[in-house]
Design a protein around this motif. Structure first.
Motif, PDB file in Angstrom:
ATOM      1  N   LEU A 158       0.585  -1.278  -0.008  1.00 22.67           N
ATOM      2  CA  LEU A 158       0.036   0.003   0.191  1.00 22.67           C
ATOM      3  C   LEU A 158       0.814   1.342  -0.221  1.00 22.67           C
ATOM      4  CD1 LEU A 158      -2.853  -0.985   2.552  1.00 22.67           C
ATOM      5  CD2 LEU A 158      -2.949  -0.908   0.195  1.00 22.67           C
ATOM      6  N   PHE A 159       2.058   1.210   0.651  1.00 18.76           N
ATOM      7  CA  PHE A 159       2.649   2.564   0.917  1.00 18.76           C
ATOM      8  C   PHE A 159       4.200   2.157   0.545  1.00 18.76           C
ATOM      9  CE2 PHE A 159      -0.994   3.194   3.367  1.00 18.76           C
ATOM     10  CZ  PHE A 159      -1.299   4.280   2.549  1.00 18.76           C
ATOM     11  N   PRO A 160       5.043   2.972   0.102  1.00 19.01           N
ATOM     12  CA  PRO A 160       6.465   2.692  -0.073  1.00 19.01           C
ATOM     13  C   PRO A 160       7.166   2.585   1.589  1.00 19.01           C
ATOM     14  CG  PRO A 160       6.060   4.795  -0.557  1.00 19.01           C
ATOM     15  CD  PRO A 160       4.674   4.264  -0.491  1.00 19.01           C
ATOM     16  N   LYS A 161       8.379   2.091   1.522  1.00 26.58           N
ATOM     17  CA  LYS A 161       9.021   1.825   2.756  1.00 26.58           C
ATOM     18  C   LYS A 161       9.375   3.163   3.448  1.00 26.58           C
ATOM     19  CE  LYS A 161      11.132  -2.722   1.820  1.00 26.58           C
ATOM     20  NZ  LYS A 161      12.253  -3.551   1.798  1.00 26.58           N
ATOM     21  N   GLU A 162       9.946   4.144   2.551  1.00 25.66           N
ATOM     22  CA  GLU A 162      10.169   5.397   3.173  1.00 25.66           C
ATOM     23  C   GLU A 162       9.139   6.059   3.890  1.00 25.66           C
ATOM     24  OE1 GLU A 162       9.609   6.119  -1.445  1.00 25.66           O
ATOM     25  OE2 GLU A 162      10.587   4.586   0.012  1.00 25.66           O
ATOM     26  N   ILE A 163       7.796   5.755   3.477  1.00 19.71           N
ATOM     27  CA  ILE A 163       6.456   6.025   4.359  1.00 19.71           C
ATOM     28  C   ILE A 163       6.588   5.309   5.716  1.00 19.71           C
ATOM     29  CG2 ILE A 163       4.154   6.352   4.246  1.00 19.71           C
ATOM     30  CD1 ILE A 163       5.396   8.343   2.603  1.00 19.71           C
ATOM     31  N   LEU A 164       6.607   3.970   5.634  1.00 22.51           N
ATOM     32  CA  LEU A 164       6.381   3.232   6.720  1.00 22.51           C
ATOM     33  C   LEU A 164       7.618   3.319   7.691  1.00 22.51           C
ATOM     34  CD1 LEU A 164       4.891   0.016   4.876  1.00 22.51           C
ATOM     35  CD2 LEU A 164       3.801   2.062   6.074  1.00 22.51           C
ATOM     36  N   ASN A 165       8.829   3.858   7.155  1.00 26.33           N
ATOM     37  CA  ASN A 165       9.947   3.793   8.191  1.00 26.33           C
ATOM     38  C   ASN A 165      10.016   5.176   8.641  1.00 26.33           C
ATOM     39  OD1 ASN A 165      10.740   1.217   7.372  1.00 26.33           O
ATOM     40  ND2 ASN A 165      12.308   2.215   5.749  1.00 26.33           N
ATOM     41  N   LEU A 166       8.983   6.135   8.581  1.00 24.83           N
ATOM     42  CA  LEU A 166       9.302   7.453   9.371  1.00 24.83           C
ATOM     43  C   LEU A 166       8.904   7.214  10.674  1.00 24.83           C
ATOM     44  CD1 LEU A 166       6.779   9.579   6.720  1.00 24.83           C
ATOM     45  CD2 LEU A 166       9.381   9.845   7.122  1.00 24.83           C
ATOM     46  N   GLN A 167       9.765   8.122  11.430  1.00 18.79           N
ATOM     47  CA  GLN A 167       9.986   7.930  12.853  1.00 18.79           C
ATOM     48  C   GLN A 167       9.083   9.151  13.660  1.00 18.79           C
ATOM     49  OE1 GLN A 167      11.495   5.485  14.453  1.00 18.79           O
ATOM     50  NE2 GLN A 167      11.490   4.474  12.303  1.00 18.79           N
ATOM     51  N   LYS A 168       8.512   9.921  12.899  1.00 19.03           N
ATOM     52  CA  LYS A 168       7.595  10.857  13.810  1.00 19.03           C
ATOM     53  C   LYS A 168       6.336  11.515  12.681  1.00 19.03           C
ATOM     54  CE  LYS A 168       9.893  15.113  11.597  1.00 19.03           C
ATOM     55  NZ  LYS A 168      10.714  16.402  11.763  1.00 19.03           N
ATOM     56  N   VAL A 169       5.393  11.819  13.572  1.00 20.99           N
ATOM     57  CA  VAL A 169       4.151  12.133  13.027  1.00 20.99           C
ATOM     58  C   VAL A 169       4.477  13.270  11.782  1.00 20.99           C
ATOM     59  CG1 VAL A 169       1.823  13.122  13.293  1.00 20.99           C
ATOM     60  CG2 VAL A 169       2.748  11.858  14.974  1.00 20.99           C
ATOM     61  N   THR A 170       3.882  12.786  10.442  1.00 18.43           N
ATOM     62  CA  THR A 170       4.272  13.318   9.402  1.00 18.43           C
ATOM     63  C   THR A 170       2.967  13.503   8.507  1.00 18.43           C
ATOM     64  OG1 THR A 170       6.468  12.453   9.288  1.00 18.43           O
ATOM     65  CG2 THR A 170       5.639  13.628   7.163  1.00 18.43           C
ATOM     66  N   VAL A 171       2.692  14.823   7.779  1.00 18.85           N
ATOM     67  CA  VAL A 171       1.707  15.013   6.899  1.00 18.85           C
ATOM     68  C   VAL A 171       2.507  15.186   5.429  1.00 18.85           C
ATOM     69  CG1 VAL A 171      -0.106  16.561   5.980  1.00 18.85           C
ATOM     70  CG2 VAL A 171       0.336  16.100   8.235  1.00 18.85           C
ATOM     71  N   LYS A 172       1.990  14.254   4.313  1.00 19.21           N
ATOM     72  CA  LYS A 172       2.446  14.069   3.072  1.00 19.21           C
ATOM     73  C   LYS A 172       1.409  14.557   2.157  1.00 19.21           C
ATOM     74  CE  LYS A 172       6.546  12.151   3.514  1.00 19.21           C
ATOM     75  NZ  LYS A 172       7.935  12.943   2.929  1.00 19.21           N
ATOM     76  N   SER A 173       1.548  15.675   1.465  1.00 16.17           N
ATOM     77  CA  SER A 173       0.703  16.287   0.475  1.00 16.17           C
ATOM     78  C   SER A 173       0.253  15.451  -0.643  1.00 16.17           C
ATOM     79  CB  SER A 173       0.791  17.568   0.215  1.00 16.17           C
ATOM     80  OG  SER A 173       2.075  17.482  -0.576  1.00 16.17           O
TER      81      SER A 173
END
Length: 204
Positions: A158-173
């Motif tokens: 569903l999502f690339p690894k760079e998304i799933l590897n984020l370590q803090k709450v993040t908004v992606k546009s």
């Protein structure tokens, strides 16, 4: 009757005298009726008048066009600044929401209470413009999804690894055309899962 005729003659005489004096003072006035301009001068005069009129029209149009462009540029700039400010405020609120959600999910996940997490996410997906909410384990497995069609899908699909590897709450546009909120769920020493909230992109 004679008196009236005399009065009229006197008035006419006064008028004639006035014009005679005016003509004598301004000799050019007396010559105007008898003056004859060559045709080429008349055409030139008309041409000059037309040129002046056209130049004035073009000048006024240019000023109006410049003013319209300037006003439009200022309007676009103000709109952009307002949108950027609104986005910044929205992002801050989303990050706060994500932090609270992370704490709630962590507590239930540690207790292995997946059904309670499912209820949390089901409530979140009812919020305005929210399209889907998923919980993905640290091993990439899809643990909970509000879209039941995805239950057999792996989270890494569903999502690339760079998304799933984020370590803090993040908004992606823009992730695959969607706006997402990525919420890492942290355990005592490491991340144990990730919640991803997908939103419908607003239409401008």
């Amino acid at each position: 009757m004679t008196d009236r005729n005399n009065q009229n003659q006197n008035e006419q005489s006064a008028v004639n005298t006035f014009f005679s004096m005016l003509s004598a003072k301004f000799e050019i006035l007396a010559k105007i009726p008898t003056m004859q301009f060559p045709a080429k001068y008349a055409v030139m005069l008309v041409g000059v008048i037309v040129v002046i009129f056209v130049w004035k029209t073009i000048a006024v149009s240019k000023v109006e066009s410049d003013m319209a462009k300037k006003l439009e540029g200022e309007r676009v700039l103000i709109t952009q600044q307002a949108r950027e400010y609104a986005d910044q405020q929205y992002t801050k609120e989303e990050e706060r929401f994500g932090q609270v959600l992370s704490w709630a999910v962590r507590g239930e996940l540690i207790r292995h209470n997946i059904d309670q997490i499912d209820q949390y996410l089901s409530e979140i997906v009812k919020m305005k413009d929210t399209e889907r909410v998923v919980l993905i384990g640290e091993d990439g497995q899809l643990l909970v999804s509000t879209d039941k069609r995805l239950e057999e899908t792996k989270g890494v699909e569903l999502f690339p690894k760079e998304i799933l590897n984020l370590q803090k709450v993040t908004v992606k546009s823009d992730v695959d055309g969607k706006k997402i909120l990525v919420v890492p769920v942290m355990g005592l020493n490491k991340k144990i899962a990730t919640v991803v909230v997908s939103y419908k992109q607003p239409k401008f």
